[in-house]
Motif scaffolding. Structure first.
Motif, PDB file in Angstrom:
ATOM      1  N   HIS A   1       0.853  -1.090  -0.013  1.00 60.22           N
ATOM      2  CA  HIS A   1      -0.001  -0.155  -0.110  1.00 60.22           C
ATOM      3  C   HIS A   1       0.795   1.227   0.157  1.00 60.22           C
ATOM      4  O   HIS A   1       2.036   1.288   0.527  1.00 60.22           O
ATOM      5  N   GLU A   2       0.219   2.376  -0.614  1.00 60.95           N
ATOM      6  CA  GLU A   2       1.020   3.553  -0.480  1.00 60.95           C
ATOM      7  C   GLU A   2       0.963   4.107   0.856  1.00 60.95           C
ATOM      8  O   GLU A   2      -0.024   3.686   1.760  1.00 60.95           O
ATOM      9  N   VAL A  25      -0.927  -0.782   6.849  1.00 58.53           N
ATOM     10  CA  VAL A  25      -0.568   0.451   5.885  1.00 58.53           C
ATOM     11  C   VAL A  25       0.393   1.246   6.964  1.00 58.53           C
ATOM     12  O   VAL A  25       0.269   1.569   7.850  1.00 58.53           O
ATOM     13  N   LEU A 361      -7.206   2.135  -0.624  1.00 63.61           N
ATOM     14  CA  LEU A 361      -6.084   1.631  -0.770  1.00 63.61           C
ATOM     15  C   LEU A 361      -6.224   0.211  -1.382  1.00 63.61           C
ATOM     16  O   LEU A 361      -5.583  -0.519  -2.430  1.00 63.61           O
ATOM     17  N   ALA A 362      -7.019  -0.554  -0.623  1.00 61.68           N
ATOM     18  CA  ALA A 362      -7.001  -2.116  -0.999  1.00 61.68           C
ATOM     19  C   ALA A 362      -8.240  -2.238  -2.151  1.00 61.68           C
ATOM     20  O   ALA A 362      -8.341  -3.406  -2.643  1.00 61.68           O
TER      21      ALA A 362
END
Ligand code: FAD
Length: 441
Positions: A1-2, A25, A361-362
């Motif tokens: 993830h970012e 994250v 994000l996911a």
């Protein structure tokens, strides 16, 4: 993830960072203190409580208590810290504030995924961001938020009128009418004759007020006048303003009253009404005493009291989506800057922002909590484009959907039914969304 930038390590920001870190994250959690402080913070601690040390009631059949139970089930870290730091306070959750901050700091430190960066953020970083800079967001960041949402959508003060429970109003006294219309309409009207108006004004002017902090006193009254201040400028001033009777005929007398206090429905179910034009700075007990002098409000119960504060918040119903994100950006807001109010509400909002940022994000569906809950009702209110004149709001049972038609219960039983309904649907929701709730540490 970012990596996610969370701006502000207050109640919302800390809960948000922990919620994200739980799910793997990485987070940069920015906090401007101690390099720069706000007018209300006193320490360099994370999750500093700026004023009272109380998180309000714990009883599940109160809105504040139900909210706590909901966020416990959703996995709140800060609620756990508050309970570990609790001190005896009857039916309320009150904490040793230093111990509370220490426990939150220890939780944050135990997560390798969270890096705490002690500096003021003055522009919105690239990538996924959660802005949780609170009601006293630094001016430079407030400017950046204003550029993002539009100047007319960011306020620096709140001025909220009290909201009362419709079921406690005396409908033998109040009448339904909009100005210049014969009957029906969107307003309830409390008619005052000359004597009751004079008595009301005398008490309104003389009642105890909240002592504003210096930074508030200077700026607040330039922005907005509380009703008692208007009344002080002349005994008839309110009668020519918020309480003007023009265009209203009391059907019981066939005459225009001397003055009228108007109540406007807060929701489609008309279970809650606000006192139009009565933003006030009176203490809460004084508000109850003085407003109950108004005919028809003798037994009014209050869902929210009037408040006036220095408070940076956005017009969430019109500039944020239902997950408090700014549409078409990677920016989400959390905590009091969204216009939700209260310590527990800020924690809840941070938790939800963490969950939804994780979902984004996911590539998962966002978390839309079942509408019957205390938190979902607050979110619903705060992000409903139909909400007009948006002012900061804390959880209250005036926001939750009514029970099915035909179910008539006394107040206590009604509140118990709200709580039962909310927790059952929340449990089912959590069990269903294993992608979000299974496995956090
Ligand atoms: P905060 O807890 O204020 O956290 C925001 C954080 O962001 C702060 O640590 C701040 O230093 C940091 N920050 C700000 N700008 C920047 C920046 N540019 N860069 C980096 N960091 C930044 N609610 C209650 O329930 N009970 C009360 O008694 C109560 N009293 C209040 C008294 C005052 C004076 C105010 C203003 C509010 C009060 N509230 C109270 C309302 C509200 O619940 C609290 O303000 C709550 O702390 C809000 O949580 P938050 O996480 O949104 O903001």
């Amino acid at each position: 993830h970012e990596k996610v930038s969370v701006i502000g390590a207050g109640l919302a920001g800390c809960e948000c960072a922990l919620t994200l870190a739980d799910r793997g994250v990485a987070v940069q959690l920015y906090e401007m203190r101690p390099r720069r402080s706000s007018p209300a913070h006193h320490t360099d601690r994370l999750a500093e409580l700026v004023c009272s040390n109380s998180f309000k009631a714990t009883r599940r059949d109160s809105a504040a208590g139900l909210l706590k139970e909901e966020i416990r089930r959703l996995g709140s870290h800060l609620l756990k810290c508050a309970e570990q730091a609790s001190i005896p306070a009857g039916g309320a959750l009150a904490v040793d504030r230093q111990r509370f901050s220490e426990l939150v700091e220890a939780e944050i430190a135990s997560h390798r995924a969270i890096e705490v960066v002690r500096r003021e953020v003055c522009s919105i970083p690239a990538g996924p961001v959660v802005i949780a800079a609170g009601p006293l967001c630094s001016p430079a960041l407030a400017e950046a938020v204003r550029d993002l949402v539009g100047a007319e959508s960011l306020s620096f003060f709140d001025a909220a009128a009290p909201i009362v429970d419709a079921s406690t109003l005396d409908m033998d006294v109040l009448f339904e009418q909009s100005r210049y219309e014969r009957a029906g309409g969107d307003y309830l009207n409390a008619p005052l004759d000359r004597r009751s108006y004079e008595a009301f004004i005398t008490e309104l002017i003389g009642a105890d007020r909240v002592n504003l902090r210096d930074f508030e006193r200077k700026e607040l009254f330039q922005a907005c006048q509380p009703a008692e201040e208007v009344a002080r400028s002349g005994r008839d001033a309110i009668r020519f303003g918020a309480m003007k009777p023009v265009g209203l005929i009391d059907p019981r007398t066939g005459a225009r009253p001397w003055a009228v206090l108007q109540l406007r429905a807060e929701n489609a179910a008309r279970s809650a009404y606000n006192l139009v034009g009565f933003q006030t700075n009176l203490t809460f007990p004084e508000q109850k005493r003085v407003f109950r002098m108004v005919p028809g409000l003798g037994h009014a119960e209050f869902f929210r009291m009037g408040v006036m504060h220095r408070n940076t918040f956005v017009d969430a119903p019109h500039v944020l989506d239902s997950s408090f994100a700014v549409p078409e950006t990677q920016v989400r807001l959390a905590g009091q800057i969204t216009g939700t109010e209260g310590y527990t509400e800020a924690i809840a909002s941070g938790l939800l922002a963490g969950l939804n940022t994780f979902c984004d994000l996911a590539g998962a569906q966002r978390v839309h909590l079942p509408v019957s809950g205390a938190l979902a009702s607050l979110v619903g209110y705060a992000t409903d484009p139909a909400t007009v004149r948006y002012q900061p709001m804390h959880v209250n049972f005036g926001l939750v959907p009514p029970l099915p038609a035909g179910v008539r219960l006394g107040k206590r039983d009604r509140y118990r039914a709200y709580a039962r309904r909310a927790l059952e649907s929340l449990d089912a929701f959590i069990a269903e969304r294993i992608d979000v709730f299974a496995g956090p540490r």
